[in-house]
Write an enzyme that holds these catalytic residues in place. Structure first.
Site, PDB file in Angstrom:
ATOM      1  N   ARG A  61       0.855  -1.204   0.000  1.00 60.68           N
ATOM      2  CA  ARG A  61       0.000   0.000   0.000  1.00 60.68           C
ATOM      3  C   ARG A  61       0.885   1.246   0.000  1.00 60.68           C
ATOM      4  O   ARG A  61       0.582   2.256  -0.612  1.00 60.68           O
ATOM      5  CB  ARG A  61      -0.959   0.002   1.206  1.00 60.68           C
ATOM      6  CG  ARG A  61      -1.770   1.269   1.308  1.00 60.68           C
ATOM      7  CD  ARG A  61      -3.052   1.165   2.133  1.00 60.68           C
ATOM      8  NE  ARG A  61      -2.991   0.255   3.246  1.00 60.68           N
ATOM      9  CZ  ARG A  61      -2.399   0.493   4.427  1.00 60.68           C
ATOM     10  NH1 ARG A  61      -1.795   1.657   4.644  1.00 60.68           N
ATOM     11  NH2 ARG A  61      -2.397  -0.411   5.382  1.00 60.68           N
ATOM     12  N   TYR A 113     -16.120  16.353 -16.559  1.00 58.44           N
ATOM     13  CA  TYR A 113     -16.662  14.995 -16.545  1.00 58.44           C
ATOM     14  C   TYR A 113     -17.677  14.932 -15.395  1.00 58.44           C
ATOM     15  O   TYR A 113     -17.372  15.389 -14.276  1.00 58.44           O
ATOM     16  CB  TYR A 113     -15.514  13.987 -16.358  1.00 58.44           C
ATOM     17  CG  TYR A 113     -15.996  12.634 -15.920  1.00 58.44           C
ATOM     18  CD1 TYR A 113     -16.831  11.893 -16.742  1.00 58.44           C
ATOM     19  CD2 TYR A 113     -15.662  12.105 -14.677  1.00 58.44           C
ATOM     20  CE1 TYR A 113     -17.315  10.657 -16.332  1.00 58.44           C
ATOM     21  CE2 TYR A 113     -16.126  10.876 -14.267  1.00 58.44           C
ATOM     22  CZ  TYR A 113     -16.960  10.155 -15.106  1.00 58.44           C
ATOM     23  OH  TYR A 113     -17.442   8.943 -14.686  1.00 58.44           O
ATOM     24  N   ASP A 185      -7.122  18.461 -15.534  1.00 61.29           N
ATOM     25  CA  ASP A 185      -7.457  17.095 -15.943  1.00 61.29           C
ATOM     26  C   ASP A 185      -7.127  17.008 -17.441  1.00 61.29           C
ATOM     27  O   ASP A 185      -7.830  17.569 -18.280  1.00 61.29           O
ATOM     28  CB  ASP A 185      -8.948  16.838 -15.670  1.00 61.29           C
ATOM     29  CG  ASP A 185      -9.364  15.420 -16.044  1.00 61.29           C
ATOM     30  OD1 ASP A 185      -8.683  14.790 -16.865  1.00 61.29           O
ATOM     31  OD2 ASP A 185     -10.401  14.953 -15.529  1.00 61.29           O
ATOM     32  N   LYS A 210      -8.096   5.903 -19.833  1.00 61.28           N
ATOM     33  CA  LYS A 210      -8.393   6.358 -21.197  1.00 61.28           C
ATOM     34  C   LYS A 210      -7.158   6.210 -22.096  1.00 61.28           C
ATOM     35  O   LYS A 210      -6.663   5.119 -22.276  1.00 61.28           O
ATOM     36  CB  LYS A 210      -8.927   7.786 -21.153  1.00 61.28           C
ATOM     37  CG  LYS A 210      -9.905   8.056 -20.010  1.00 61.28           C
ATOM     38  CD  LYS A 210     -11.156   7.202 -20.053  1.00 61.28           C
ATOM     39  CE  LYS A 210     -12.115   7.639 -18.957  1.00 61.28           C
ATOM     40  NZ  LYS A 210     -13.099   6.702 -18.548  1.00 61.28           N
TER      41      LYS A 210
HETATM   42  C1  LIG Z   1     -12.087  13.681 -18.244  1.00 63.74           C
HETATM   43  C2  LIG Z   1     -12.284  12.604 -17.223  1.00 63.74           C
HETATM   44  N1  LIG Z   1     -11.725  12.747 -16.013  1.00 63.74           N
HETATM   45  C3  LIG Z   1     -11.880  11.807 -15.050  1.00 63.74           C
HETATM   46  C4  LIG Z   1     -12.620  10.662 -15.280  1.00 63.74           C
HETATM   47  C5  LIG Z   1     -12.774   9.642 -14.186  1.00 63.74           C
HETATM   48  O1  LIG Z   1     -11.910   8.569 -14.441  1.00 63.74           O
HETATM   49  P1  LIG Z   1     -12.167   7.053 -13.952  1.00 63.74           P
HETATM   50  O2  LIG Z   1     -13.367   6.549 -14.692  1.00 63.74           O
HETATM   51  O3  LIG Z   1     -10.897   6.365 -14.294  1.00 63.74           O
HETATM   52  O4  LIG Z   1     -12.412   7.126 -12.474  1.00 63.74           O
HETATM   53  C6  LIG Z   1     -13.212  10.477 -16.530  1.00 63.74           C
HETATM   54  C7  LIG Z   1     -14.014   9.261 -16.778  1.00 63.74           C
HETATM   55  O5  LIG Z   1     -14.647   9.103 -17.799  1.00 63.74           O
HETATM   56  C8  LIG Z   1     -13.050  11.470 -17.529  1.00 63.74           C
HETATM   57  O6  LIG Z   1     -13.610  11.352 -18.742  1.00 63.74           O
END
Ligand SMILES: Cc1ncc(COP(=O)(O)O)c(C=O)c1O
Length: 394
Positions: A61, A113, A185, A210
């Protein structure tokens, strides 16, 4: 005569290019066996020679050799000093917010998101963090929403799914003047096309689920940071809260990242062709893609991104139209998520942005007729033919 020794591996790696970093940073051959791939260290614990004497690992961890290698790799790709990986993109965002204290304020984009405002409003607000949502494509509006207690400005660029851009340099400069840090992000662009730290951002997060992983076979998240104290705090959060990424998932991302550059180039090439096709289609009312000259921030896109990527949203006019076409797709898969080698098509209003509610979506312009594409790296003619036959159903 002295024979000139070949330059060492270290010499070549002093100023490596992006692909070289993707393939080699953190991925040196394993010393014990020479294995060229980082092993999956499937061990929860590590033997100690005596009390307090060990080889740097105590418990997984806290740290794990496969995870360490991935973290070194991702820090090198984004140009940060350190990276810390978490169990998902949401866990990474949660870790960044957990660096703050009750009473702190976050300015966030109004079009993120959908899971991000859900975490902010329905979880973190209960612990005393406060949030202001603002159109982050408007630099002056960002400045107006900064308060005395603003600690973070949280951006997505391009935004999901409206593909609005944030001016990274301008927002970083003004945020720093007000004592706030900028977190970006960067999931949609990947470090191959956009590196926010070069424009002044303090931390970058990704859903590695992604483009970084790229094969839709594992979840993960990363925070890349620029200061030792951030790295220390994030490492503490890994240990204290435990939302760490498993060695197997780390290995999947290390493998995926090796082909990031070639995948992104193909995503971008296919994305441009699909966007142009949609822009000229009679039944498509609007296309949201920063690579189109009609995009209101096309010039900014050219300044801060080195490609336009493969995320595209378009307007079909109604829920019935969206559903009619989504029922027909065959090469494109109707599914949540993005950034994999396969083309994914989704319906933001009922999928990624359902949590915003009807009023929340209406306020920022996500309609029931909007469809989002993550264009994959299949033969582009097959993607175009599939969209053509599906749009004929409208
Ligand atoms: C731009 C963006 N940020 C964060 C996330 C969250 O990621 P996760 O699904 O890996 O938790 C997503 C998920 O689709 C996303 O499209």
């Amino acid at each position: 005569m002295t024979i000139k020794q070949p330059a060492s591996r270290e010499h070549f790696l002093q100023k490596p290019g992006f692909s070289t970093r993707a393939i080699h940073a953190g991925q040196e051959p394993e010393p014990a066996t020479g294995a060229v791939n980082v092993p999956i260290y499937a061990s929860s614990t590590y033997v100690q020679e005596e009390i307090g004497k060990h080889k740097g690992y105590e418990y997984s961890r806290v740290s794990n050799p496969t995870r360490d290698r991935l973290e070194a790799n991702l820090a090198a790709l984004e140009g940060g000093i350190s990276a810390k990986v978490f169990a998902s993109g949401m866990a990474a965002i949660n870790a960044v917010a957990s660096m703050l204290n009750a009473g702190d304020h976050i300015v966030a984009g109004h079009n993120l998101y959908g899971g991000t405002p859900r975490l902010f409003n329905q979880v973190l607000a209960n612990f005393g963090l406060t949030f202001t949502y603002v159109d982050t494509s408007d630099v002056a509006a960002v400045e107006r929403s900064i308060q005395k207690n603003t600690r973070l400005v949280f951006l997505e660029t391009p935004t999901n799914p409206l593909m609005e851009l944030c001016d990274l340099r301008a927002i970083s400069e003004l945020s720093h003047c007000h004592g706030a840090e900028v977190v970006v992000d960067n999931t949609f662009m990947s470090p191959y096309f956009q590196r926010p730290i070069e424009f002044g951002a303090n931390m970058v997060i990704h859903s590695t689920t992604k483009f970084l992983n790229g094969h839709s076979d594992g979840l993960g998240g990363v925070v890349v940071c620029t200061k030792p104290e951030q790295a220390e705090k994030l490492a503490f959060l890994q240990k204290a809260a435990g939302a760490i990424l498993s060695p197997f998932e780390c290995w999947l991302i290390l493998r995926g990242v090796k082909t990031l550059a070639v995948r992104m180039l193909q995503h971008d090439s296919n994305g441009r062709k699909v966007a142009n096709y949609l822009a000229s289609h009679k039944k498509v009312q609007k296309v949201f893609y920063p690579g189109l000259p009609s995009h209101p921030q096309h010039e900014l896109a050219k300044r801060q991104m080195s490609g336009f990527g493969s995320m595209i949203a378009f307007e079909t006019g109604s829920l019935a139209n969206a559903n009619a076409m989504l029922r027909k797709v065959r090469v494109c898969s109707l599914a949540e998520s993005l950034g994999g080698v396969e083309t994914l098509i989704s319906h933001p209003a009922t999928m990624t942005h359902a949590a915003l509610g009807e009023e929340g979506r209406r306020r920022i312009g996500i309609t029931d007729g909007m469809v989002r594409l993550s264009v994959g790296i299949e033969d582009v003619d097959d993607i175009l033919a599939d969209l053509d036959q599906a749009l004929a159903a409208i």
